[in-house]
Design a protein around this motif. Structure first.
Motif, PDB file in Angstrom:
ATOM      1  N   GLN A 127       0.790  -1.472   0.316  1.00  0.00           N
ATOM      2  CA  GLN A 127      -0.189   0.307   0.436  1.00  0.00           C
ATOM      3  C   GLN A 127       0.941   1.237   0.056  1.00  0.00           C
ATOM      4  N   LEU A 128       2.063   1.239   0.604  1.00  0.00           N
ATOM      5  CA  LEU A 128       2.607   2.023   1.148  1.00  0.00           C
ATOM      6  C   LEU A 128       3.448   2.563  -0.270  1.00  0.00           C
ATOM      7  N   ILE A 129       4.147   1.127  -1.117  1.00  0.00           N
ATOM      8  CA  ILE A 129       4.248   1.773  -2.720  1.00  0.00           C
ATOM      9  C   ILE A 129       3.169   3.056  -3.373  1.00  0.00           C
ATOM     10  N   VAL A 130       2.319   2.317  -3.093  1.00  0.00           N
ATOM     11  CA  VAL A 130       1.051   2.713  -4.268  1.00  0.00           C
ATOM     12  C   VAL A 130       1.123   3.860  -4.737  1.00  0.00           C
ATOM     13  N   THR A 131       0.833   4.276  -2.607  1.00  0.00           N
ATOM     14  CA  THR A 131       0.592   5.870  -2.391  1.00  0.00           C
ATOM     15  C   THR A 131       2.348   6.645  -2.663  1.00  0.00           C
ATOM     16  N   LEU A 132       2.923   5.693  -2.249  1.00  0.00           N
ATOM     17  CA  LEU A 132       4.097   7.181  -2.688  1.00  0.00           C
ATOM     18  C   LEU A 132       4.691   7.005  -4.121  1.00  0.00           C
ATOM     19  N   ALA A 133       3.760   6.039  -5.298  1.00  0.00           N
ATOM     20  CA  ALA A 133       3.747   6.000  -6.429  1.00  0.00           C
ATOM     21  C   ALA A 133       3.357   7.653  -7.029  1.00  0.00           C
ATOM     22  N   PHE A 134       1.927   7.608  -6.479  1.00  0.00           N
ATOM     23  CA  PHE A 134       1.009   8.815  -7.419  1.00  0.00           C
ATOM     24  C   PHE A 134       0.933  10.163  -6.140  1.00  0.00           C
ATOM     25  N   GLY A 135       1.889   9.595  -4.543  1.00  0.00           N
ATOM     26  CA  GLY A 135       1.796  11.106  -4.386  1.00  0.00           C
ATOM     27  C   GLY A 135       3.294  12.026  -5.599  1.00  0.00           C
ATOM     28  N   LEU A 136       4.237  11.045  -5.763  1.00  0.00           N
ATOM     29  CA  LEU A 136       5.705  11.401  -6.443  1.00  0.00           C
ATOM     30  C   LEU A 136       4.268  12.067  -7.741  1.00  0.00           C
ATOM     31  N   ALA A 137       3.737  11.414  -8.129  1.00  0.00           N
ATOM     32  CA  ALA A 137       3.368  11.832  -9.569  1.00  0.00           C
ATOM     33  C   ALA A 137       2.659  13.374  -9.631  1.00  0.00           C
ATOM     34  N   GLY A 138       1.513  12.752  -9.118  1.00  0.00           N
ATOM     35  CA  GLY A 138       1.225  13.815  -8.414  1.00  0.00           C
ATOM     36  C   GLY A 138       2.037  15.573  -7.540  1.00  0.00           C
ATOM     37  N   LEU A 139       2.597  15.158  -7.275  1.00  0.00           N
ATOM     38  CA  LEU A 139       3.755  16.324  -6.826  1.00  0.00           C
ATOM     39  C   LEU A 139       4.572  17.131  -7.639  1.00  0.00           C
ATOM     40  N   ILE A 140       4.415  15.947  -9.280  1.00  0.00           N
ATOM     41  CA  ILE A 140       5.096  16.402 -10.378  1.00  0.00           C
ATOM     42  C   ILE A 140       3.981  17.483 -10.976  1.00  0.00           C
ATOM     43  N   GLY A 177      -8.327  17.038  -8.153  1.00  0.00           N
ATOM     44  CA  GLY A 177      -8.711  16.805  -6.985  1.00  0.00           C
ATOM     45  C   GLY A 177      -8.239  15.065  -7.056  1.00  0.00           C
ATOM     46  N   PHE A 178      -7.973  14.852  -7.751  1.00  0.00           N
ATOM     47  CA  PHE A 178      -7.403  13.385  -7.582  1.00  0.00           C
ATOM     48  C   PHE A 178      -5.783  13.355  -7.415  1.00  0.00           C
ATOM     49  N   TRP A 179      -4.904  14.538  -8.024  1.00  0.00           N
ATOM     50  CA  TRP A 179      -3.632  14.643  -8.069  1.00  0.00           C
ATOM     51  C   TRP A 179      -3.269  15.296  -6.703  1.00  0.00           C
ATOM     52  N   SER A 180      -4.357  16.022  -6.080  1.00  0.00           N
ATOM     53  CA  SER A 180      -4.644  16.851  -5.207  1.00  0.00           C
ATOM     54  C   SER A 180      -4.389  15.636  -3.700  1.00  0.00           C
ATOM     55  N   ILE A 181      -5.106  14.636  -3.885  1.00  0.00           N
ATOM     56  CA  ILE A 181      -5.490  14.028  -2.685  1.00  0.00           C
ATOM     57  C   ILE A 181      -4.292  13.166  -3.011  1.00  0.00           C
ATOM     58  N   ALA A 182      -3.629  12.600  -4.354  1.00  0.00           N
ATOM     59  CA  ALA A 182      -2.688  11.465  -3.820  1.00  0.00           C
ATOM     60  C   ALA A 182      -0.876  12.508  -3.320  1.00  0.00           C
ATOM     61  N   VAL A 183      -1.174  13.524  -3.401  1.00  0.00           N
ATOM     62  CA  VAL A 183      -0.013  15.289  -2.630  1.00  0.00           C
ATOM     63  C   VAL A 183      -0.579  14.755  -0.808  1.00  0.00           C
ATOM     64  N   VAL A 184      -2.357  14.965  -1.191  1.00  0.00           N
ATOM     65  CA  VAL A 184      -2.373  14.480   0.637  1.00  0.00           C
ATOM     66  C   VAL A 184      -1.912  13.509   1.036  1.00  0.00           C
ATOM     67  N   PHE A 185      -2.109  12.241   0.217  1.00  0.00           N
ATOM     68  CA  PHE A 185      -2.056  10.749   0.815  1.00  0.00           C
ATOM     69  C   PHE A 185      -0.405  11.173   1.055  1.00  0.00           C
ATOM     70  N   PHE A 186      -0.120  11.420   0.158  1.00  0.00           N
ATOM     71  CA  PHE A 186       1.669  11.477   0.489  1.00  0.00           C
ATOM     72  C   PHE A 186       2.571  11.846   1.318  1.00  0.00           C
ATOM     73  N   ILE A 187       1.799  12.990   1.621  1.00  0.00           N
ATOM     74  CA  ILE A 187       2.320  13.555   3.145  1.00  0.00           C
ATOM     75  C   ILE A 187       2.366  12.992   4.071  1.00  0.00           C
ATOM     76  N   MET A 188       0.614  12.651   4.095  1.00  0.00           N
ATOM     77  CA  MET A 188      -0.068  11.556   5.298  1.00  0.00           C
ATOM     78  C   MET A 188       0.702  10.649   5.237  1.00  0.00           C
ATOM     79  N   ALA A 189       0.880  10.217   4.537  1.00  0.00           N
ATOM     80  CA  ALA A 189       2.357   8.362   4.498  1.00  0.00           C
ATOM     81  C   ALA A 189       3.533   9.129   5.680  1.00  0.00           C
ATOM     82  N   VAL A 190       3.856   9.853   5.397  1.00  0.00           N
ATOM     83  CA  VAL A 190       5.415  10.243   5.348  1.00  0.00           C
ATOM     84  C   VAL A 190       5.677  10.815   7.189  1.00  0.00           C
ATOM     85  N   LEU A 191       4.228  11.569   7.058  1.00  0.00           N
ATOM     86  CA  LEU A 191       4.551  12.329   8.372  1.00  0.00           C
ATOM     87  C   LEU A 191       4.113  11.063   9.962  1.00  0.00           C
ATOM     88  N   PRO A 192       4.973  11.580  10.699  1.00  0.00           N
ATOM     89  CA  PRO A 192       4.726  10.756  12.390  1.00  0.00           C
ATOM     90  C   PRO A 192       3.130  11.006  12.416  1.00  0.00           C
TER      91      PRO A 192
END
Length: 334
Positions: A138-151, A255-270
């Motif tokens: 799940q983390l791999i998928v989250t990072l993949a979409f999150g990085l794409a969203g940031l780009i 919406g999709f890519w903004s959500i992807a960035v939110v998921f990405f940030i929340m995945a790496v935050l403690p």
């Protein structure tokens, strides 16, 4: 001495820094919502949504919650079947029980404890590595979409009012890319990890904890990734539906890519699940402010997702855990 210092640090983080961060973010969100343009009109439109045909969006989000966790249950069922076959319903109860354990632990680490309750006594430790493997997919998928969203959103972010972002966005992309590549290689080359463990004398006595990973084949890994991607799509759809319900004016692309960035940030935050909602609202507000000024709608949608996806399943999971305890007591008496 070291244990005493660690205990003091843990107390400071959990009981001082955590609540202070919670209070600061809560106040920040309150100020931003209060200063939102046309706040009374926005609030009236949102209230009207509950009495309009748009209520169907809320109903669908609840249905998607069950689909979301059913996919996670299927992932866990597939992961542990080589150790102990479990039914789908038992896997679903295990997932819900894991959620109830996770709400008070950092980054939901207690989730594993809740799930292993449903395994036989001799199998509980053996399936932990397999359960973690599902989380890594799940983390791999989250990072993949999150990085794409940031780009994809990088030009819009650099042109927005997020003044501090340009200073670190390239660093995040670089570090995130390194972690993604490392996790992906590790995920598909589990044998390397086992060999590495075997070469460390002081780790030999713990190598049995990951021996089950040797039996994992590429087909199962791809199936886990596919199910993780489906879960990701369900998450994103839930957000998009609630954004429409709460009058947040973003199209599906934004919406999709903004959500992807939110998921990405929340995945790496403690985070701790009980407090993560404030962090999630704050991060969501920051990202979506690029496209909309409806801070109130963003906060309500994010809170709604948190409540539906976490609080409701956690309540159900606590009842399932009670059932497990009662079942054990009956066995002991008989």
């Amino acid at each position: 001495m070291k244990n005493h210092q660690y205990k003091n640090i843990k107390i400071f983080l959990n009981y001082v820094l955590g609540p202070l961060l919670f209070a600061w973010l809560s106040y920040s969100i309150y100020v931003q919502v209060k200063n939102q343009p046309n706040l009374p009109e926005t609030w009236e439109r949102i209230r009207a949504s509950f009495g309009s045909p748009m209520i169907i969006y809320l109903v669908v989000v609840f249905i998607l919650m069950f689909i979301n966790w059913s996919l996670e249950a299927l992932k866990w069922k597939l992961s542990v079947q080589q150790v102990q076959p479990v039914s789908f319903f038992k896997a679903l109860k295990a997932v819900f029980s894991g959620i109830s354990f996770s709400v008070t632990t950092p980054n939901r680490m207690g989730e594993y404890l809740g799930r292993v309750l449903y395994m036989n006594e001799g199998n509980r430790i053996r399936v932990i590595s397999l359960t973690i493997l599902g989380s890594i997919s799940q983390l791999i998928v989250t990072l993949a979409f999150g990085l794409a969203g940031l780009i994809i959103l990088k030009p819009a972010i650099l042109q927005s009012s997020l003044s501090t972002w340009p200073a670190w966005i390239n660093i995040v992309l670089m570090l995130g890319g390194i972690v993604f590549c490392f996790l992906t290689v590790f995920y598909f080359r589990l044998s390397w990890l086992i060999k590495w463990f075997d070469k460390l004398p002081w780790m030999n006595k713990y190598s049995w904890l990951i021996n089950e990973l040797e039996k994992i084949d590429a087909t199962l890994l791809i199936r886990l990734l596919s199910l993780s991607a489906l879960r990701y799509g369900v998450f994103a759809l839930q957000y998009f539906l609630l954004f429409h319900f709460f009058e947040v004016g973003v199209n599906w692309w934004q919406g999709f890519w903004s959500i992807a960035v939110v998921f990405f940030i929340m995945a790496v935050l403690p985070t701790i699940a009980l407090f993560e909602i404030v962090q999630k609202v704050y991060v969501s507000k920051e990202i979506f402010s690029i496209f909309t000024a409806n801070t109130l709608g963003i906060g309500l949608a994010t809170t709604g997702i948190w409540f539906i996806n976490l609080v409701v399943p956690a309540a159900a999971g606590s009842l399932f855990i009670l059932g497990v305890k009662i079942f054990k007591k009956k066995n002991e008496v008989s």
